[in-house]
Design an enzyme around this catalytic site. Structure first.
Site, PDB file in Angstrom:
ATOM      1  N   ARG A 196      26.008  20.434  20.950  1.00  0.00           N
ATOM      2  CA  ARG A 196      25.102  21.525  21.304  1.00  0.00           C
ATOM      3  C   ARG A 196      24.736  21.503  22.780  1.00  0.00           C
ATOM      4  O   ARG A 196      24.580  22.555  23.409  1.00  0.00           O
ATOM      5  CB  ARG A 196      23.861  21.463  20.427  1.00  0.00           C
ATOM      6  N   TYR A 198      34.201  19.857  15.348  1.00  0.00           N
ATOM      7  CA  TYR A 198      33.075  20.785  15.238  1.00  0.00           C
ATOM      8  C   TYR A 198      33.461  22.120  15.867  1.00  0.00           C
ATOM      9  O   TYR A 198      34.225  22.164  16.836  1.00  0.00           O
ATOM     10  CB  TYR A 198      31.847  20.255  15.989  1.00  0.00           C
ATOM     11  N   ARG A 217      26.422  12.305  10.919  1.00  0.00           N
ATOM     12  CA  ARG A 217      25.112  12.895  10.647  1.00  0.00           C
ATOM     13  C   ARG A 217      24.950  14.190  11.439  1.00  0.00           C
ATOM     14  O   ARG A 217      25.197  14.224  12.646  1.00  0.00           O
ATOM     15  CB  ARG A 217      24.003  11.916  11.028  1.00  0.00           C
ATOM     16  N   ASP A 252      22.371  17.393  12.631  1.00  0.00           N
ATOM     17  CA  ASP A 252      20.960  17.639  12.893  1.00  0.00           C
ATOM     18  C   ASP A 252      20.410  18.744  12.001  1.00  0.00           C
ATOM     19  O   ASP A 252      21.159  19.463  11.320  1.00  0.00           O
ATOM     20  CB  ASP A 252      20.765  18.044  14.355  1.00  0.00           C
TER      21      ASP A 252
END
Length: 271
Positions: free
Chosen positions: A215, A123, A60, A62
């Site tokens: 992040r 990522y 998932r 954000d």
């Protein structure tokens, strides 16, 4: 195609690799009052298959986070597995919004899960520095402006590799009563140039990631890159197991879900 099928008639799994510009979405997962990537993909598939579906994603993302290598799995019937790739690829551009695109269609065994069968996820976070903000790539980079010491950031990032408790690097509410150990398999920095605009790309691969983990790692590494902290500070942040010990959370726009790894042979390209 087919109307609603019961579970006993499902003979395999359809797997889609898709990308999206996350700027207009409240994240991947469906939410009752929000526009989400999963909601748009589910609606498109239900129109095509003419029945309700169950959709599982590899990870998932954000609100505002992008993807080029997100995977979703859908249990399907034998007749649905027989639909050729060319038909799927013609249908998706018509059924999906312009900022979501399916790049490949695969078949997998019954019971395959894009989430639980994933071996790793990758990522990349992109940061632009310099006095002038990026223009053509502004929606996929964080304009930080100030110069960054990449060598110091890499020193700090390497301290995250391995099996660790990443509680300090996740959203506090998401860690309550849940395991926070994850395995970071590799981290790296590289200079990239796209459409004539340069950026610093931080890539991280791991078995799985916590809510806002990447992040928060980036925001923490930037503290080191600005010389507000030393690389060894990362060791203290990990040991604290407290979100307040880490740096700020980097903006969502710079993060992109790049790829997922599965066992060799688990996915077969749709003919």
């Amino acid at each position: 195609m087919h109307r609603e099928e019961d579970a006993s008639s499902l003979d395999g799994t359809l797997v889609l690799r898709l990308g999206y510009d996350g700027g207009a979405y409240a994240g991947f997962a469906e939410q009752p009052t929000e526009t989400t990537v999963a909601g748009e993909v589910r609606r498109a598939l239900e129109v095509f298959l003419r029945r309700p579906i169950e959709l599982t994603c590899a990870g998932r993302t954000d609100a505002g986070v992008h993807a080029v290598g997100q995977y979703v799995s859908i249990p399907v019937t034998a007749d649905e597995l027989a639909v050729p790739r060319s038909r799927w690829m013609r249908a998706f551009p018509a059924l999906l919004p312009h900022d979501i695109a399916v790049s490949e269609v695969f078949h997998a065994a019954p019971g395959f899960s894009a989430r639980f069968d994933a071996r790793s996820r990758t990522y990349t976070y992109r940061i632009a520095t310099g006095d002038a903000p990026p223009l053509l790539t502004r929606s996929v980079t964080w304009w930080h402006r100030w110069p960054l010491d990449v060598a110091a950031m890499d020193d700090a990032a390497q301290r995250l590799v391995g099996e660790r408790d990443f509680k300090s690097f996740c959203k506090t509410s998401s860690a309550i009563g849940r395991p926070t150990h994850r395995c970071v398999q590799a981290v790296s920095f590289a200079r990239e140039c796209s459409l004539g605009e340069e950026c610093l790309a931080f890539t991280i691969r791991g078995n799985a990631f916590l809510h806002s983990m990447v992040r928060t790692i980036v925001g923490t590494l930037v503290e080191v890159g600005c010389h507000r902290r030393e690389p060894a500070w990362i060791d203290e942040v990990l040991a604290a197991c407290d979100r307040a010990a880490a740096g700020p959370t980097a903006p969502a726009c710079g993060l992109c879900f790049m790829d997922v790894a599965y066992d060799e042979g688990a996915l077969v390209r749709c003919p």
